[in-house]
Design a protein around this motif. Structure first.
Motif, short mmCIF file in Angstrom:
data_model
loop_
_atom_site.label_atom_id
_atom_site.label_comp_id
_atom_site.label_asym_id
_atom_site.label_seq_id
_atom_site.Cartn_x
_atom_site.Cartn_y
_atom_site.Cartn_z
N ILE A 39 -9.51 6.28 17.08
CA ILE A 39 -8.90 5.00 16.73
C ILE A 39 -9.89 4.19 15.91
CG2 ILE A 39 -8.00 2.82 17.64
CD1 ILE A 39 -6.82 4.47 19.94
N GLY A 40 -9.41 3.66 14.78
CA GLY A 40 -10.24 2.88 13.88
C GLY A 40 -10.78 3.68 12.71
N ARG A 41 -10.67 4.99 12.76
CA ARG A 41 -11.20 5.86 11.70
C ARG A 41 -10.42 5.64 10.40
NH1 ARG A 41 -13.90 11.02 11.11
NH2 ARG A 41 -14.14 11.18 8.87
N ALA A 42 -11.13 5.41 9.32
CA ALA A 42 -10.50 5.27 8.01
C ALA A 42 -10.12 6.66 7.50
CB ALA A 42 -11.45 4.60 7.03
N VAL A 43 -8.87 6.79 7.04
CA VAL A 43 -8.35 8.07 6.57
C VAL A 43 -7.57 7.87 5.28
CG1 VAL A 43 -8.22 9.11 8.87
CG2 VAL A 43 -6.26 7.83 7.98
N LEU A 71 -1.19 8.38 14.91
CA LEU A 71 -0.47 7.23 14.37
C LEU A 71 -1.39 6.56 13.37
CD1 LEU A 71 1.06 5.73 17.64
CD2 LEU A 71 2.16 7.22 15.96
N VAL A 72 -0.95 6.48 12.12
CA VAL A 72 -1.78 5.96 11.04
C VAL A 72 -1.07 4.77 10.40
CG1 VAL A 72 -2.80 6.50 8.80
CG2 VAL A 72 -2.80 8.22 10.62
N GLU A 73 -1.81 3.68 10.26
CA GLU A 73 -1.27 2.50 9.59
C GLU A 73 -1.73 2.50 8.14
OE1 GLU A 73 -0.57 -2.15 10.47
OE2 GLU A 73 -2.57 -1.39 10.93
N THR A 74 -0.77 2.36 7.23
CA THR A 74 -1.06 2.25 5.80
C THR A 74 -0.41 0.96 5.30
OG1 THR A 74 0.95 3.32 4.97
CG2 THR A 74 -0.89 4.77 5.60
N LYS A 80 3.59 8.76 11.72
CA LYS A 80 3.12 9.81 12.61
C LYS A 80 2.62 10.94 11.73
CE LYS A 80 6.54 8.73 16.13
NZ LYS A 80 7.74 9.21 16.83
N CYS A 81 1.39 11.39 11.96
CA CYS A 81 0.78 12.37 11.06
C CYS A 81 0.15 13.52 11.82
CB CYS A 81 -0.32 11.70 10.23
SG CYS A 81 0.24 10.37 9.19
N SER A 82 0.08 14.66 11.14
CA SER A 82 -0.70 15.78 11.65
C SER A 82 -2.07 15.73 11.00
CB SER A 82 -0.01 17.11 11.30
OG SER A 82 -0.01 17.32 9.92
N MET A 83 -3.02 16.45 11.55
CA MET A 83 -4.37 16.44 10.99
C MET A 83 -4.41 17.05 9.59
SD MET A 83 -7.01 17.20 14.09
CE MET A 83 -6.21 18.67 14.67
N ARG A 84 -3.54 18.01 9.32
CA ARG A 84 -3.55 18.65 8.00
C ARG A 84 -3.03 17.75 6.89
NH1 ARG A 84 0.43 21.24 10.88
NH2 ARG A 84 2.52 20.94 10.06
N GLU A 85 -2.36 16.65 7.25
CA GLU A 85 -1.87 15.70 6.26
C GLU A 85 -2.92 14.65 5.88
OE1 GLU A 85 2.77 15.05 7.12
OE2 GLU A 85 1.48 14.51 8.81
N LEU A 86 -4.01 14.57 6.66
CA LEU A 86 -4.99 13.52 6.48
C LEU A 86 -6.32 14.07 6.00
CD1 LEU A 86 -4.44 11.56 9.82
CD2 LEU A 86 -3.50 11.03 7.57
N SER A 87 -7.10 13.17 5.42
CA SER A 87 -8.49 13.48 5.10
C SER A 87 -9.31 12.23 5.44
CB SER A 87 -8.66 13.87 3.64
OG SER A 87 -8.25 12.81 2.81
N PRO A 88 -10.57 12.42 5.81
CA PRO A 88 -11.42 11.25 6.08
C PRO A 88 -11.59 10.43 4.80
CG PRO A 88 -12.43 13.26 6.92
CD PRO A 88 -11.26 13.67 6.08
#
Length: 89
Positions: A39-43, A71-74, A80-88
């Motif tokens: 939680i709080g990680r920028a992605v 759960l990612v706020e943009t 709702k996201c999977s890890m493969r949809e995100l990058s740091p």
């Protein structure tokens, strides 16, 4: 630290108890945390910046926590996201 109110949404669940898929949601969330998505990680969701605001604990439905644990706020809202949809970020 910024705070945000969350809204509880009642689902349309059948009255029968749901089958518990042992460890699938829990495993997905722990895997995301172990991969650094706390939680709080920028992605980045594609080219859209965001931050992890929580974890999806749902056990049923099209976007269950087993497949979409983050759960990612943009700027466009919460996803709702999977890890493969995100990058740091």
């Amino acid at each position: 630290m910024n705070t945000q109110s969350l809204i509880l949404v009642n689902g349309q669940r059948a009255s029968a108890p749901a089958h518990h898929y042992r460890g699938t949601v829990e495993h997905a969330i722990h895997s995301a945390i172990d991969a650094g998505y706390r939680i709080g990680r920028a992605v980045r969701l594609g080219n859209v910046p965001g931050s992890v605001i929580g974890y999806n604990i749902s056990n049923f439905g099209r976007f269950s926590g087993a497949s979409y644990p983050l759960l990612v706020e943009t700027e466009y809202g919460i996803a709702k996201c999977s890890m493969r949809e995100l990058s740091p970020a």
